[in-house]
Motif scaffolding. Structure first.
Motif, PDB file in Angstrom:
ATOM      1  N   HIS A  22       0.852  -1.192   0.000  1.00 37.54           N
ATOM      2  CA  HIS A  22       0.000   0.000   0.000  1.00 37.54           C
ATOM      3  C   HIS A  22       0.879   1.231   0.000  1.00 37.54           C
ATOM      4  CE1 HIS A  22       0.657  -1.160   4.182  1.00 37.54           C
ATOM      5  NE2 HIS A  22       0.554   0.108   4.500  1.00 37.54           N
TER       6      HIS A  22
ATOM      7  N   ASN B 233      -0.132   4.222   1.768  1.00 34.78           N
ATOM      8  CA  ASN B 233      -0.517   5.121   2.871  1.00 34.78           C
ATOM      9  C   ASN B 233      -1.129   6.395   2.341  1.00 34.78           C
ATOM     10  OD1 ASN B 233       1.403   3.328   3.708  1.00 34.78           O
ATOM     11  ND2 ASN B 233       2.808   4.855   4.449  1.00 34.78           N
TER      12      ASN B 233
ATOM     13  N   GLU C 260       3.412   6.548   8.195  1.00 32.64           N
ATOM     14  CA  GLU C 260       3.474   5.400   9.105  1.00 32.64           C
ATOM     15  C   GLU C 260       4.852   5.279   9.731  1.00 32.64           C
ATOM     16  OE1 GLU C 260       2.319   1.640   7.521  1.00 32.64           O
ATOM     17  OE2 GLU C 260       0.648   2.507   6.407  1.00 32.64           O
TER      18      GLU C 260
ATOM     19  N   HIS D 165       4.909   0.961   0.156  1.00 37.76           N
ATOM     20  CA  HIS D 165       5.767   0.149   1.000  1.00 37.76           C
ATOM     21  C   HIS D 165       5.072  -1.175   1.275  1.00 37.76           C
ATOM     22  CE1 HIS D 165       3.243   1.576   4.269  1.00 37.76           C
ATOM     23  NE2 HIS D 165       3.710   0.591   4.996  1.00 37.76           N
TER      24      HIS D 165
HETATM   25 FE   FE2 Z   1       1.745   0.361   6.185  1.00 43.05          FE
END
Ligand code: FE2
Length: 363
Positions: free
Chosen positions: A281, A283, A288, A316
Protein backbone atom coordinates in the motif's frame (compact mmCIF):
# COMPACT_ATOMS: atom_id res chain seq x y z
CA UNK A 1 -18.86 7.79 4.30
CA UNK A 2 -18.54 4.49 2.50
CA UNK A 3 -20.08 4.10 -0.92
CA UNK A 4 -22.51 1.37 -1.96
CA UNK A 5 -20.65 1.15 -5.26
CA UNK A 6 -18.01 -1.58 -5.17
CA UNK A 7 -16.86 -2.71 -8.57
CA UNK A 8 -14.73 -5.56 -9.88
CA UNK A 9 -12.87 -5.26 -13.22
CA UNK A 10 -10.37 -7.49 -15.02
CA UNK A 11 -8.44 -10.21 -13.21
CA UNK A 12 -9.32 -10.22 -9.51
CA UNK A 13 -9.10 -13.07 -6.99
CA UNK A 14 -12.48 -14.09 -5.60
CA UNK A 15 -11.34 -13.50 -2.01
CA UNK A 16 -9.72 -10.38 -0.59
CA UNK A 17 -5.96 -10.72 0.14
CA UNK A 18 -5.88 -14.34 -1.00
CA UNK A 19 -5.17 -16.61 -3.98
CA UNK A 20 -3.09 -14.02 -5.82
CA UNK A 21 -1.77 -16.44 -8.45
CA UNK A 22 1.41 -14.44 -9.05
CA UNK A 23 -0.24 -11.00 -8.98
CA UNK A 24 0.78 -8.33 -6.47
CA UNK A 25 -1.95 -7.12 -4.10
CA UNK A 26 -1.76 -3.31 -3.80
CA UNK A 27 -4.33 -1.31 -1.87
CA UNK A 28 -5.19 2.30 -2.72
CA UNK A 29 -7.41 3.20 0.24
CA UNK A 30 -8.65 6.36 1.89
CA UNK A 31 -8.84 7.08 5.60
CA UNK A 32 -6.20 4.52 6.56
CA UNK A 33 -7.89 1.16 6.06
CA UNK A 34 -11.41 2.24 6.92
CA UNK A 35 -12.50 4.34 3.93
CA UNK A 36 -13.13 3.86 0.22
CA UNK A 37 -10.65 1.40 -1.26
CA UNK A 38 -9.37 0.04 -4.54
CA UNK A 39 -7.39 -3.20 -4.56
CA UNK A 40 -5.06 -3.12 -7.55
CA UNK A 41 -3.76 -6.48 -8.78
CA UNK A 42 -0.46 -5.72 -10.48
CA UNK A 43 2.19 -7.73 -12.26
CA UNK A 44 5.19 -5.81 -10.84
CA UNK A 45 6.42 -5.18 -7.30
CA UNK A 46 5.28 -1.61 -6.49
CA UNK A 47 8.09 -1.17 -3.95
CA UNK A 48 10.78 -1.89 -6.57
CA UNK A 49 11.68 1.74 -7.27
CA UNK A 50 14.65 4.08 -7.02
CA UNK A 51 13.75 7.41 -5.44
CA UNK A 52 15.01 10.97 -5.71
CA UNK A 53 13.72 13.81 -3.55
CA UNK A 54 12.62 14.07 0.07
CA UNK A 55 9.65 11.64 0.10
CA UNK A 56 11.31 8.35 0.81
CA UNK A 57 11.11 5.69 3.51
CA UNK A 58 13.78 5.79 6.21
CA UNK A 59 14.97 2.97 8.44
CA UNK A 60 17.26 3.53 11.42
CA UNK A 61 18.48 1.43 14.33
CA UNK A 62 17.65 3.29 17.53
CA UNK A 63 20.50 1.38 19.22
CA UNK A 64 22.85 3.41 17.00
CA UNK A 65 21.33 6.73 18.09
CA UNK A 66 22.69 8.56 21.13
CA UNK A 67 20.19 10.95 22.75
CA UNK A 68 21.77 13.40 25.23
CA UNK A 69 20.06 11.62 28.12
CA UNK A 70 22.01 8.43 27.41
CA UNK A 71 25.27 9.93 28.64
CA UNK A 72 24.21 12.95 30.74
CA UNK A 73 21.73 12.87 33.63
CA UNK A 74 20.77 16.45 32.74
CA UNK A 75 20.26 15.55 29.05
CA UNK A 76 17.08 15.34 26.99
CA UNK A 77 15.57 12.80 24.60
CA UNK A 78 16.28 13.00 20.87
CA UNK A 79 13.62 14.15 18.42
CA UNK A 80 13.11 11.55 15.66
CA UNK A 81 10.03 12.73 13.73
CA UNK A 82 7.55 15.56 14.11
CA UNK A 83 4.53 17.38 12.72
CA UNK A 84 2.07 19.83 14.28
CA UNK A 85 0.08 16.96 15.85
CA UNK A 86 2.94 15.02 17.40
CA UNK A 87 6.59 14.67 18.24
CA UNK A 88 8.20 11.23 18.30
CA UNK A 89 11.29 11.06 20.49
CA UNK A 90 13.87 8.56 21.70
CA UNK A 91 15.12 8.41 25.28
CA UNK A 92 17.91 6.11 26.44
CA UNK A 93 18.27 7.46 29.95
CA UNK A 94 20.70 5.56 32.18
CA UNK A 95 20.67 7.73 35.33
CA UNK A 96 17.87 9.22 37.40
CA UNK A 97 16.71 12.70 36.47
CA UNK A 98 18.22 15.33 38.81
CA UNK A 99 15.24 17.52 37.84
CA UNK A 100 11.47 17.02 37.41
CA UNK A 101 9.88 17.41 34.03
CA UNK A 102 6.55 18.56 32.63
CA UNK A 103 5.67 18.25 28.93
CA UNK A 104 3.38 21.23 28.58
CA UNK A 105 2.67 20.97 24.83
CA UNK A 106 0.84 17.64 24.91
CA UNK A 107 0.04 14.21 26.36
CA UNK A 108 2.84 11.66 26.46
CA UNK A 109 2.48 8.02 25.49
CA UNK A 110 5.75 6.18 26.05
CA UNK A 111 6.65 2.66 24.93
CA UNK A 112 9.27 0.91 27.06
CA UNK A 113 11.47 -1.05 24.63
CA UNK A 114 14.20 -1.88 27.16
CA UNK A 115 14.98 -1.35 30.82
CA UNK A 116 12.91 -1.12 33.96
CA UNK A 117 12.61 1.43 36.71
CA UNK A 118 10.38 3.90 38.43
CA UNK A 119 8.52 6.96 37.26
CA UNK A 120 7.58 9.27 40.10
CA UNK A 121 4.46 11.24 39.19
CA UNK A 122 2.05 13.62 40.89
CA UNK A 123 -0.42 10.69 40.96
CA UNK A 124 2.12 8.46 42.73
CA UNK A 125 4.98 6.20 41.66
CA UNK A 126 4.66 3.78 38.73
CA UNK A 127 7.04 0.89 38.06
CA UNK A 128 7.79 0.26 34.39
CA UNK A 129 9.23 -2.71 32.51
CA UNK A 130 9.76 -3.70 28.87
CA UNK A 131 6.50 -3.88 26.93
CA UNK A 132 4.81 -1.23 29.06
CA UNK A 133 2.92 1.70 27.66
CA UNK A 134 3.26 4.63 30.04
CA UNK A 135 0.66 7.37 29.73
CA UNK A 136 1.37 10.78 31.27
CA UNK A 137 -1.34 13.44 30.89
CA UNK A 138 -0.30 16.79 29.41
CA UNK A 139 1.55 18.99 31.94
CA UNK A 140 1.89 16.25 34.59
CA UNK A 141 5.02 16.64 36.70
CA UNK A 142 7.19 13.52 36.80
CA UNK A 143 10.70 12.17 37.11
CA UNK A 144 12.34 9.00 35.78
CA UNK A 145 14.47 6.85 38.08
CA UNK A 146 15.77 3.99 35.92
CA UNK A 147 17.12 0.76 37.37
CA UNK A 148 19.46 0.55 34.39
CA UNK A 149 20.01 2.10 30.98
CA UNK A 150 16.85 1.67 28.91
CA UNK A 151 15.16 2.70 25.70
CA UNK A 152 11.87 4.59 25.45
CA UNK A 153 9.96 5.53 22.33
CA UNK A 154 8.08 8.70 23.34
CA UNK A 155 5.05 10.05 21.50
CA UNK A 156 3.85 13.51 22.43
CA UNK A 157 0.46 14.36 20.96
CA UNK A 158 -0.76 17.94 20.81
CA UNK A 159 -4.35 16.90 21.49
CA UNK A 160 -5.44 14.36 24.11
CA UNK A 161 -4.70 10.66 23.76
CA UNK A 162 -7.95 8.72 24.14
CA UNK A 163 -9.08 5.13 23.81
CA UNK A 164 -10.70 4.64 20.38
CA UNK A 165 -14.48 4.12 20.05
CA UNK A 166 -15.23 0.50 20.91
CA UNK A 167 -17.75 -0.24 18.14
CA UNK A 168 -19.40 -3.67 18.05
CA UNK A 169 -16.80 -5.29 20.30
CA UNK A 170 -17.82 -3.10 23.21
CA UNK A 171 -15.72 -3.41 26.34
CA UNK A 172 -13.49 -6.02 24.68
CA UNK A 173 -11.93 -3.28 22.53
CA UNK A 174 -9.25 -2.16 22.58
CA UNK A 175 -8.19 -3.58 25.96
CA UNK A 176 -9.48 -4.37 29.43
CA UNK A 177 -8.99 -1.10 31.34
CA UNK A 178 -9.01 -3.08 34.60
CA UNK A 179 -5.56 -4.37 33.57
CA UNK A 180 -3.98 -0.91 33.56
CA UNK A 181 -1.70 -0.12 36.52
CA UNK A 182 -2.96 3.00 38.29
CA UNK A 183 -0.64 4.77 40.75
CA UNK A 184 -1.44 5.15 44.43
CA UNK A 185 -0.85 8.69 45.71
CA UNK A 186 2.35 9.21 47.65
CA UNK A 187 3.31 12.68 48.86
CA UNK A 188 7.10 12.83 48.64
CA UNK A 189 9.11 14.15 51.57
CA UNK A 190 11.72 16.85 51.08
CA UNK A 191 15.16 15.31 50.52
CA UNK A 192 16.89 18.32 52.01
CA UNK A 193 17.81 20.22 48.87
CA UNK A 194 17.28 23.99 48.66
CA UNK A 195 15.08 23.95 45.62
CA UNK A 196 13.55 21.58 43.09
CA UNK A 197 13.74 22.23 39.36
CA UNK A 198 10.67 21.44 37.26
CA UNK A 199 11.70 21.65 33.63
CA UNK A 200 8.85 22.65 31.32
CA UNK A 201 9.33 21.11 27.90
CA UNK A 202 7.69 23.21 25.20
CA UNK A 203 8.11 24.78 21.80
CA UNK A 204 10.70 27.52 22.17
CA UNK A 205 11.71 26.17 25.60
CA UNK A 206 12.72 24.79 27.93
CA UNK A 207 11.59 26.91 30.88
CA UNK A 208 12.40 25.93 34.46
CA UNK A 209 10.32 26.50 37.58
CA UNK A 210 12.08 26.26 40.93
CA UNK A 211 10.17 25.19 44.05
CA UNK A 212 11.41 25.23 47.61
CA UNK A 213 9.18 22.27 48.43
CA UNK A 214 8.97 18.85 46.78
CA UNK A 215 6.81 19.18 43.65
CA UNK A 216 5.39 15.64 44.05
CA UNK A 217 3.50 16.47 47.23
CA UNK A 218 0.05 15.13 46.29
CA UNK A 219 -1.58 13.37 49.24
CA UNK A 220 -4.61 12.19 47.25
CA UNK A 221 -6.35 12.51 43.90
CA UNK A 222 -9.66 11.73 42.23
CA UNK A 223 -10.91 12.10 38.68
CA UNK A 224 -10.49 10.61 35.22
CA UNK A 225 -7.26 12.30 34.07
CA UNK A 226 -4.34 10.32 35.49
CA UNK A 227 -1.11 8.52 34.64
CA UNK A 228 -1.07 4.76 34.09
CA UNK A 229 0.89 1.90 32.58
CA UNK A 230 -0.48 -0.93 30.47
CA UNK A 231 1.67 -3.86 29.35
CA UNK A 232 1.31 -5.24 25.83
CA UNK A 233 1.29 -8.77 27.31
CA UNK A 234 -2.25 -7.93 28.48
CA UNK A 235 -3.46 -6.65 25.10
CA UNK A 236 -6.14 -8.76 23.41
CA UNK A 237 -5.31 -9.39 19.75
CA UNK A 238 -8.23 -9.63 17.31
CA UNK A 239 -7.65 -12.24 14.59
CA UNK A 240 -9.32 -13.90 11.62
CA UNK A 241 -8.49 -17.26 10.03
CA UNK A 242 -9.53 -16.28 6.51
CA UNK A 243 -8.24 -12.73 6.01
CA UNK A 244 -5.29 -10.71 7.27
CA UNK A 245 -7.10 -7.96 9.17
CA UNK A 246 -6.15 -4.30 8.70
CA UNK A 247 -3.99 -2.48 11.29
CA UNK A 248 -7.00 -0.59 12.63
CA UNK A 249 -8.11 -3.66 14.62
CA UNK A 250 -4.94 -3.22 16.67
CA UNK A 251 -5.59 0.44 17.52
CA UNK A 252 -4.53 1.10 21.11
CA UNK A 253 -4.91 4.84 21.66
CA UNK A 254 -5.49 7.84 19.44
CA UNK A 255 -5.16 11.61 19.48
CA UNK A 256 -6.12 14.09 16.77
CA UNK A 257 -4.09 13.04 13.73
CA UNK A 258 -2.14 10.38 15.69
CA UNK A 259 -3.01 6.66 15.90
CA UNK A 260 -1.00 4.20 17.99
CA UNK A 261 -1.23 0.45 17.35
CA UNK A 262 0.17 -2.77 18.83
CA UNK A 263 1.03 -5.53 16.33
CA UNK A 264 1.56 -8.48 18.65
CA UNK A 265 2.18 -12.22 18.45
CA UNK A 266 -0.94 -13.98 17.19
CA UNK A 267 -2.18 -17.08 15.48
CA UNK A 268 -1.52 -16.83 11.73
CA UNK A 269 -4.37 -17.01 9.22
CA UNK A 270 -5.04 -20.69 8.58
CA UNK A 271 -7.32 -20.91 5.52
CA UNK A 272 -5.15 -22.09 2.59
CA UNK A 273 -4.42 -19.38 0.05
CA UNK A 274 -4.77 -16.55 2.59
CA UNK A 275 -1.98 -13.97 2.45
CA UNK A 276 -0.41 -13.69 5.91
CA UNK A 277 1.84 -10.71 5.15
CA UNK A 278 0.21 -7.25 4.87
CA UNK A 279 -0.51 -6.26 1.28
CA UNK A 280 1.37 -3.50 -0.51
CA UNK A 281 0.00 0.00 0.00
CA UNK A 282 1.01 3.60 -0.29
CA UNK A 283 -0.52 5.12 2.87
CA UNK A 284 -2.75 7.44 0.92
CA UNK A 285 -3.82 9.46 3.97
CA UNK A 286 -1.26 8.59 6.67
CA UNK A 287 2.47 8.60 7.33
CA UNK A 288 3.47 5.40 9.10
CA UNK A 289 6.06 4.73 11.78
CA UNK A 290 6.89 1.13 12.69
CA UNK A 291 9.07 0.37 15.70
CA UNK A 292 10.30 -3.22 15.93
CA UNK A 293 10.31 -4.28 19.58
CA UNK A 294 11.16 -7.96 19.17
CA UNK A 295 10.23 -11.19 17.43
CA UNK A 296 10.30 -12.76 14.02
CA UNK A 297 8.18 -13.20 10.93
CA UNK A 298 7.82 -16.89 10.04
CA UNK A 299 11.33 -17.65 11.28
CA UNK A 300 12.98 -14.51 9.84
CA UNK A 301 14.23 -12.38 12.76
CA UNK A 302 13.20 -8.72 12.99
CA UNK A 303 15.89 -6.29 14.17
CA UNK A 304 14.97 -5.06 17.70
CA UNK A 305 14.88 -1.29 17.97
CA UNK A 306 14.61 -0.64 14.22
CA UNK A 307 12.39 2.33 13.45
CA UNK A 308 10.95 2.75 9.97
CA UNK A 309 9.10 5.65 8.43
CA UNK A 310 6.89 5.26 5.35
CA UNK A 311 5.66 8.65 4.07
CA UNK A 312 2.15 8.90 2.65
CA UNK A 313 1.88 8.43 -1.10
CA UNK A 314 4.98 6.22 -1.34
CA UNK A 315 4.54 2.45 -1.70
CA UNK A 316 5.77 0.15 1.00
CA UNK A 317 5.30 -3.38 2.22
CA UNK A 318 7.23 -6.49 3.09
CA UNK A 319 9.68 -7.48 0.34
CA UNK A 320 8.36 -9.90 -2.30
CA UNK A 321 10.78 -12.58 -1.14
CA UNK A 322 9.27 -12.41 2.38
CA UNK A 323 5.80 -12.94 0.83
CA UNK A 324 7.00 -15.90 -1.21
CA UNK A 325 8.64 -17.34 1.89
CA UNK A 326 5.40 -16.92 3.91
CA UNK A 327 3.47 -18.85 1.20
CA UNK A 328 6.16 -21.52 0.91
CA UNK A 329 6.30 -22.01 4.70
CA UNK A 330 2.50 -21.84 5.17
CA UNK A 331 2.37 -25.29 6.77
CA UNK A 332 5.55 -24.77 8.86
CA UNK A 333 4.22 -21.92 10.99
CA UNK A 334 0.89 -21.34 12.64
CA UNK A 335 1.83 -18.13 14.49
CA UNK A 336 3.24 -14.69 13.77
CA UNK A 337 5.77 -13.89 16.49
CA UNK A 338 6.31 -10.19 15.86
CA UNK A 339 5.97 -7.32 18.30
CA UNK A 340 5.81 -4.05 16.43
CA UNK A 341 4.56 -0.68 17.65
CA UNK A 342 3.03 1.49 14.95
CA UNK A 343 2.20 5.18 14.84
CA UNK A 344 0.16 6.53 11.94
CA UNK A 345 -0.12 10.28 11.48
CA UNK A 346 -2.59 12.20 9.36
CA UNK A 347 -0.07 14.91 8.45
CA UNK A 348 3.35 14.40 6.97
CA UNK A 349 6.14 13.74 9.46
CA UNK A 350 9.48 15.52 9.16
CA UNK A 351 12.43 13.26 10.02
CA UNK A 352 15.07 14.88 12.26
CA UNK A 353 18.64 15.39 10.98
CA UNK A 354 19.71 12.58 13.36
CA UNK A 355 17.30 10.12 11.74
CA UNK A 356 18.34 11.13 8.24
CA UNK A 357 22.01 10.69 9.21
CA UNK A 358 21.28 7.20 10.62
CA UNK A 359 19.12 6.06 7.66
CA UNK A 360 20.24 2.59 6.62
CA UNK A 361 19.32 3.47 3.03
CA UNK A 362 17.30 0.32 2.44
CA UNK A 363 15.52 2.21 -0.32
FE1 FE2 B 1 1.75 0.36 6.18
Amino acid sequence: MESFVHLRKGVTPRRLHADLDGLKDDELGRGGFTGRTANLYRTGDPTAYRSEGPLRPTDALTSALAPEDQSAATGSPMLLYSNVDCRIMLSRRAEQMPFFVRYVDGDLLIFVHAGSGLVETEFGPLRYRPGDWLYLPKATTWRQVPDEAGTWLMIQATEEFRVPPAGQIGRHFPFDPAQAEIPEPQAMESDGRDEYEVRLIHEGGPTSLFYQHHPLDVAGWRGDNFAFTFNIADYNVITSDSVHLPPTVHLFMQAAGVYVMNFLPKRAESVPGTERVPWYHRNVDYDEIAFFHEGSLFGAPMPPGLISHAPQGVHHGAPEKARERARRKFDDYDRIEWTVIAVDTRRRLTPSPEILAADLGQH
